[in-house]
Design a protein around this motif. Structure first.
Motif, PDB file in Angstrom:
ATOM      1  N   TRP A 473      47.108  41.516  42.807  1.00 54.87           N
ATOM      2  CA  TRP A 473      46.580  40.874  41.603  1.00 54.87           C
ATOM      3  C   TRP A 473      46.333  39.391  41.812  1.00 54.87           C
ATOM      4  O   TRP A 473      47.162  38.685  42.390  1.00 54.87           O
ATOM      5  N   LYS A 474      45.215  38.931  41.348  1.00 57.63           N
ATOM      6  CA  LYS A 474      44.879  37.504  41.396  1.00 57.63           C
ATOM      7  C   LYS A 474      44.379  37.061  40.028  1.00 57.63           C
ATOM      8  O   LYS A 474      43.437  37.645  39.476  1.00 57.63           O
ATOM      9  N   TRP A 475      45.032  36.039  39.500  1.00 59.60           N
ATOM     10  CA  TRP A 475      44.615  35.465  38.223  1.00 59.60           C
ATOM     11  C   TRP A 475      44.143  34.036  38.445  1.00 59.60           C
ATOM     12  O   TRP A 475      44.860  33.230  39.049  1.00 59.60           O
ATOM     13  N   GLY A 485      40.554  32.446  31.588  1.00 60.16           N
ATOM     14  CA  GLY A 485      40.918  32.815  32.942  1.00 60.16           C
ATOM     15  C   GLY A 485      40.257  34.117  33.383  1.00 60.16           C
ATOM     16  O   GLY A 485      39.551  34.767  32.617  1.00 60.16           O
ATOM     17  N   GLU A 486      40.497  34.481  34.643  1.00 56.28           N
ATOM     18  CA  GLU A 486      39.902  35.680  35.214  1.00 56.28           C
ATOM     19  C   GLU A 486      40.966  36.436  35.994  1.00 56.28           C
ATOM     20  O   GLU A 486      41.799  35.833  36.667  1.00 56.28           O
ATOM     21  N   LEU A 487      40.912  37.757  35.921  1.00 56.86           N
ATOM     22  CA  LEU A 487      41.853  38.610  36.640  1.00 56.86           C
ATOM     23  C   LEU A 487      41.093  39.575  37.539  1.00 56.86           C
ATOM     24  O   LEU A 487      40.118  40.191  37.107  1.00 56.86           O
ATOM     25  N   ASP A 499      35.764  40.821  36.409  1.00 57.03           N
ATOM     26  CA  ASP A 499      36.935  40.276  35.725  1.00 57.03           C
ATOM     27  C   ASP A 499      37.523  41.363  34.817  1.00 57.03           C
ATOM     28  O   ASP A 499      36.840  41.866  33.918  1.00 57.03           O
ATOM     29  N   SER A 501      40.525  41.009  33.115  1.00 58.53           N
ATOM     30  CA  SER A 501      41.645  40.419  32.376  1.00 58.53           C
ATOM     31  C   SER A 501      41.837  41.071  31.013  1.00 58.53           C
ATOM     32  O   SER A 501      42.979  41.242  30.555  1.00 58.53           O
ATOM     33  N   VAL A 508      48.106  39.588  33.063  1.00 58.14           N
ATOM     34  CA  VAL A 508      47.699  38.195  32.867  1.00 58.14           C
ATOM     35  C   VAL A 508      48.873  37.369  32.370  1.00 58.14           C
ATOM     36  O   VAL A 508      49.143  36.259  32.868  1.00 58.14           O
ATOM     37  N   LEU A 511      51.475  36.801  35.185  1.00 59.95           N
ATOM     38  CA  LEU A 511      50.978  35.870  36.200  1.00 59.95           C
ATOM     39  C   LEU A 511      50.917  34.456  35.648  1.00 59.95           C
ATOM     40  O   LEU A 511      51.225  33.479  36.348  1.00 59.95           O
ATOM     41  N   GLN A 512      50.506  34.318  34.408  1.00 60.08           N
ATOM     42  CA  GLN A 512      50.461  32.992  33.792  1.00 60.08           C
ATOM     43  C   GLN A 512      51.867  32.382  33.708  1.00 60.08           C
ATOM     44  O   GLN A 512      52.068  31.206  34.026  1.00 60.08           O
TER      45      GLN A 512
END
Length: 553
Positions: A473-475, A485-487, A499, A501, A508, A511-512
């Motif tokens: 996972w990349k946020w 933001g984008e996930l 994306d 998200s 999200v 990760l945030q």
């Protein structure tokens, strides 16, 4: 949250975790990768890899400049040029396919590699430095060089610095008889030969230690480059800055009369080989095996602009001047490897080759003109927060240490991890106030069956953008006030094309929260919280200023 329920980020305090239960396999993937990481100093002390000072490996880091993921032929079957010496590192060592520079531009990535700490924790929140200025590495900050020097290594740097130097006087009133200060020799290196910054920033001269043999007393600017879409730095030069400004109408550069851009790779490789020869020479009345180990940091200037291959490489490959320049870069790596082999140094030398960020914007032109993808299959390039900006080649060879050479690892690793990795190999602990973002990957080198679980990795873009990666996972944190933001799931969508998200709000949120904790606590690895170098800054859009100014570890 029940005391026996799994946490997404077990190193975070409960106040950062919501109490709702995990509902999807997607969340579980994040749980698995972020299992608690043992204290790195416990690992180093209890499991030293090197059991004798006689077996400590030499360490060489070859740091290319703007080389993309697709610019190694063994990593890109469709590459339009061959890199046989890089391929040799891969065949005789280990290829990392999920390795990252800590930023998508040069100065902050260099800071991260040398200190094991993210550069955005310093005063440099965006962009890069110029040649002249206070060094970004504080005097009391441990570096890879100072750590190894204190462990008895000879430490040398040859190449491009780009972390700030303090020159004598001002451009209008220089006194080059005085030494340069706040530079590599003040940051753990015993030896320095190189240039202060990129070739598009003054000052340009061949600095040997604190002085240039030929002081930079002339002036120049960017000249046309027939082999690429960029520029050249070559004679003749102007005697005064006024003359240079009149001719070039752009930023002028202080330059020594004997400096030529296309000599950098040759000069740096020559100097590196000469320095290795000196530090490995047998002491008087002793055998060569008694010479102390060495650490060489070799940051090259290629394939960064100016793309200026020597004439003997013209016409090689099928990717124009850029391909020629990469072929020349590989050639000089081969010279270095041959010297190690000829002098019996190969087996116990850990050689790491990696790049400071993704490829320069001309990567788009290479796709159109030659069908070569410098960024591999990834989105974006240099300056971008997307994978193409910071997912870079990383190759490691160490015959005495790496088990089952020829392997490929898709484990998540960062260049910030090199300091902790070397410390673990030597069995030496790191203090809490050093290498705060560095997690060792030594076990990947030594154990083919080892499953590496890294704490979340932070990446950063030229305009202050943040991204956090945990497992697949990349946020990407909000980049504007109206941005959420984008996930992305990098396993199913490595090119970051969709994306998702809105489909995974729990991912999200976690990760945030993890990114907030890593920023606020001044570190991402286990240990006592450490201060960042500044107060709150505007790029932290997802963090309330009160969270930043009043951390509660």
């Amino acid at each position: 949250m029940r005391s026996d329920s799994p946490r997404v980020f077990p190193h975070l305090p409960l106040r950062f975790i919501r109490s709702d239960r995990l509902r999807s396999i997607a969340i579980l993937a994040v749980v698995l990768v972020c299992l608690a990481v043992p204290n790195r100093n416990v690992i180093a002390q209890q499991n030293p890899v090197i059991t004798s000072t006689d077996t400590r490996p030499n360490v060489i880091i070859v740091y290319t400049d703007d080389q993309g993921f697709g610019d190694v032929s063994s990593m890109n079957p469709d590459a339009k040029f061959e890199t046989p010496n890089m391929d040799r590192l891969a065949k005789e060592g280990l290829t990392f396919t999920n390795a990252h520079s800590s930023d998508s531009v040069c100065t902050p990535s260099r800071y991260g590699l040398l200190t094991g700490r993210y550069s955005w924790r310093t005063t440099l929140k965006r962009g890069v430095m110029v040649a002249e200025g206070k060094c970004l590495i504080a005097d009391d900050r441990m570096t890879l060089a100072s750590f190894l020097r204190d462990e008895g290594y000879q430490t040398g740097m040859v190449g491009k610095w780009h972390l700030g130097m303090q020159f004598p006087g001002t451009p209008e009133n220089r006194d080059w008889s005085q030494p340069v200060r706040d530079m590599p020799l003040d940051k753990g290196f015993d030896h320095f030969f190189g240039i202060p910054a990129s070739l598009n920033y003054g000052v340009l001269a061949w600095f040997d230690g604190r002085h240039a043999a030929v002081p930079p007393k002339s002036w120049t600017g960017k000249k046309p480059n027939k082999r690429h879409v960029d520029y050249r730095i070559k004679p003749p030069y102007q005697e005064t800055e006024a003359e240079a400004r009149k001719r070039f109408k752009n930023t002028t550069i202080e330059v020594a009369d004997d400096f030529i851009d296309n000599q950098c790779l040759t000069r740096f490789t020559d100097e590196a080989i000469e320095w290795i020869t000196e530090v490995t020479a047998a002491p008087t009345n002793e055998s060569a095996s008694n010479a102390p180990p060495f650490f060489l940091y070799l940051p090259l200037t290629s394939p960064h602009y100016p793309v200026c291959p020597l004439p003997e490489f013209w016409g090689q490959g099928d990717c124009g001047g850029y391909g020629e320049f990469m072929i020349e870069t590989d050639h000089h790596l081969g010279r270095l490897l041959k010297h190690l082999e000829d002098n019996g140094l190969s087996d116990n030398t850990l050689v790491v080759l990696t790049s400071d960020n993704g490829p320069e914007k001309s990567w788009k032109q290479r796709i159109d003109d030659f069908g070569h993808h410098s960024n591999g299959s990834y989105r974006g390039g240099k300056r971008d927060i997307y994978e193409g900006g910071h997912r870079v080649p990383m190759l490691a060879r160490w015959p005495n240490g790496i088990k089952q050479p020829g392997r490929t690892s898709d484990a998540l690793v960062g260049q910030v991890d090199l300091l902790a990795t070397v410390a673990e190999l030597l069995g030496q602990p790191l203090p809490d106030e050093a290498a705060e973002d560095s997690q060792s990957f030594a076990s990947i080198l030594l154990d083919p069956s080892y499953e590496h679980h890294r704490v979340p990795l932070i990446n950063h873009g030229i305009k202050g953008e943040f991204a956090i990666t945990a497992s697949d996972w990349k946020w990407i944190a909000p980049r504007r006030d109206d941005d959420d933001g984008e996930l992305y799931n990098l396993a199913s969508d490595p090119s970051e094309s969709k994306d998702i998200s809105s489909d995974h709000p729990n991912v999200v949120r976690r990760l945030q929260n993890a990114l907030t904790k890593i920023v606020v606590n001044g570190r991402s690895t286990p240990g006592d919280p450490q201060p960042n170098d500044t107060g709150y800054w505007n790029d932290l859009r997802w963090i309330e200023p009160s969270q930043y100014t009043s951390p509660n570890p």
